[in-house]
Scaffold this active site. Sequence first.
Site, mmCIF file in Angstrom:
data_model
loop_
_atom_site.group_PDB
_atom_site.id
_atom_site.type_symbol
_atom_site.label_atom_id
_atom_site.label_comp_id
_atom_site.label_asym_id
_atom_site.label_seq_id
_atom_site.Cartn_x
_atom_site.Cartn_y
_atom_site.Cartn_z
ATOM 1 N N ASP A 97 -25.252 -32.048 12.316
ATOM 2 C CA ASP A 97 -24.023 -31.794 12.141
ATOM 3 C C ASP A 97 -23.476 -31.913 10.754
ATOM 4 O OD1 ASP A 97 -20.952 -32.263 12.634
ATOM 5 O OD2 ASP A 97 -21.415 -31.797 14.678
ATOM 6 N N GLY A 120 -26.055 -31.442 7.489
ATOM 7 C CA GLY A 120 -26.188 -30.351 6.552
ATOM 8 C C GLY A 120 -24.976 -29.619 7.082
ATOM 9 N N PHE A 147 -24.196 -25.649 8.660
ATOM 10 C CA PHE A 147 -24.738 -24.461 9.541
ATOM 11 C C PHE A 147 -24.721 -23.170 8.790
ATOM 12 C CE2 PHE A 147 -21.783 -25.936 12.894
ATOM 13 C CZ PHE A 147 -20.692 -25.251 12.403
ATOM 14 N N HIS A 186 -16.637 -20.936 19.124
ATOM 15 C CA HIS A 186 -15.464 -20.541 19.322
ATOM 16 C C HIS A 186 -14.269 -21.104 18.214
ATOM 17 C CE1 HIS A 186 -14.022 -24.501 21.636
ATOM 18 N NE2 HIS A 186 -14.410 -24.897 20.675
HETATM 19 N N1 SAH Z 1 -21.065 -29.408 20.312
HETATM 20 C C1 SAH Z 1 -20.212 -30.927 20.261
HETATM 21 C C2 SAH Z 1 -19.081 -30.676 19.350
HETATM 22 C C3 SAH Z 1 -18.280 -29.484 19.286
HETATM 23 S S1 SAH Z 1 -16.920 -29.492 17.901
HETATM 24 C C4 SAH Z 1 -19.538 -30.972 21.890
HETATM 25 O O1 SAH Z 1 -19.553 -29.900 22.435
HETATM 26 O O2 SAH Z 1 -18.989 -31.877 22.003
HETATM 27 C C5 SAH Z 1 -17.727 -28.536 16.696
HETATM 28 C C6 SAH Z 1 -18.931 -29.526 15.783
HETATM 29 O O3 SAH Z 1 -19.088 -28.533 14.788
HETATM 30 C C7 SAH Z 1 -18.167 -30.644 15.053
HETATM 31 O O4 SAH Z 1 -18.964 -31.564 15.501
HETATM 32 C C8 SAH Z 1 -18.117 -30.353 13.645
HETATM 33 O O5 SAH Z 1 -18.337 -31.560 12.996
HETATM 34 C C9 SAH Z 1 -19.397 -29.347 13.703
HETATM 35 N N2 SAH Z 1 -19.292 -28.469 12.485
HETATM 36 C C10 SAH Z 1 -18.261 -28.123 11.795
HETATM 37 N N3 SAH Z 1 -18.608 -27.279 10.786
HETATM 38 C C11 SAH Z 1 -19.950 -27.685 10.433
HETATM 39 C C12 SAH Z 1 -20.759 -27.290 9.504
HETATM 40 N N4 SAH Z 1 -20.443 -26.430 8.378
HETATM 41 N N5 SAH Z 1 -22.210 -27.588 9.491
HETATM 42 C C13 SAH Z 1 -22.447 -28.423 10.584
HETATM 43 N N6 SAH Z 1 -21.762 -28.828 11.541
HETATM 44 C C14 SAH Z 1 -20.497 -28.278 11.561
#
Ligand code: SAH
Length: 338
Positions: free
Chosen positions: A201, A229, A231, A249
Amino acid sequence: MAKELPPPAVMFNLIAGRWVSQLVFVAAKLELADHLKHGSRTVEELATAAEVHAPALYRVLRALASFGVFAETKDKRFKLTPLAVTLQKAVPGSLHAVALLFEDKFSRDPWAELLHGVKTGEIPFLTAHGVSPFEYLEKHPETLKIFGEAMTSVSSMENPAIAAAYQFSGIRTVVDAGGGHGSLLGAILKANPKLKGVLFDQPSVISRAKQDRYVTHKGISGRCTLESGDFFEAVPKNGDAYMMKRVLHDWNDERCTKILANCCAAMRENGRVLVIDSVVAPGNDPDRGKLLDIQMLVIGGRERTKREFATLFSKAGLKLTRVIPTKCPLSIVEGVRA
Ligand code: SAH
């Protein structure tokens, strides 16, 4: 039954939904459900504990009780109900943080721009805040904390259903991309004692996850690494499965294609992606995904149909293999290299 009411009465209730959510917010903010956890109290006692105005608090509680949230016993004394318990901070599946998040400036201001967004196609979150949601959260640590807790709350209701719906045998390493505080990964590692996990994350989220209990559990910590990092740049290499729950989403098709293509490039030869999201069904049946889709419209993302997932996958060099329903509102959309 709501269906038996005449249409104007049903519509009135829909319109007044905002009043009800505002009442729930007040109850959550004042931690009323926690103030009642040792037994019923009078309004005066509650008002003293919460440091608020007793006559106004009485009217708020009376209105909430008419929806089954708290119950008045006698002499302006209130007690918990099953619905009220969900607002306690420490119960499993607590909705306390969710109630705070939906009324936080983070959500409230963009929703006020929905009409403008529908007229123009602009993203309401950007109109309201000028930055994307995750940039906003990076700059507002208090909101980030509530956001993380809200995601974990919602996740704790879903995790057992997701862990039970998928066979992880044959998979050595699972990467949870955008895995938040790691509650899903923790549940899956617990259920699969040989599996290794990587929680991935943003840096600020990973540093919070390190203090959280999910991936630091005995029996799990040795099999789980935490990496931070972006994604859109790259995801950790050599996983057999790349999970993304409530991640795609958040983003438009172009951004999702980038994330999926990065997973495709990083995964082992027979690797797979497991997208865990609402899969919007055709027809007019009640579907929480269709309402959540509007929250996603507000932030610039979307919920998708099976066909829309298949199109996304093919743009990223993947092929959709199956959609696995779970006992929660989310499905697992599986894909392999095309
Ligand atoms: N999978 C978890 C969190 C969903 S919220 C659940 O279901 O509870 C979306 C997640 O994507 C958040 O934790 C956010 O920090 C992460 N996120 C957003 N942009 C990101 C990026 N550029 N790289 C890595 N993670 C990212």
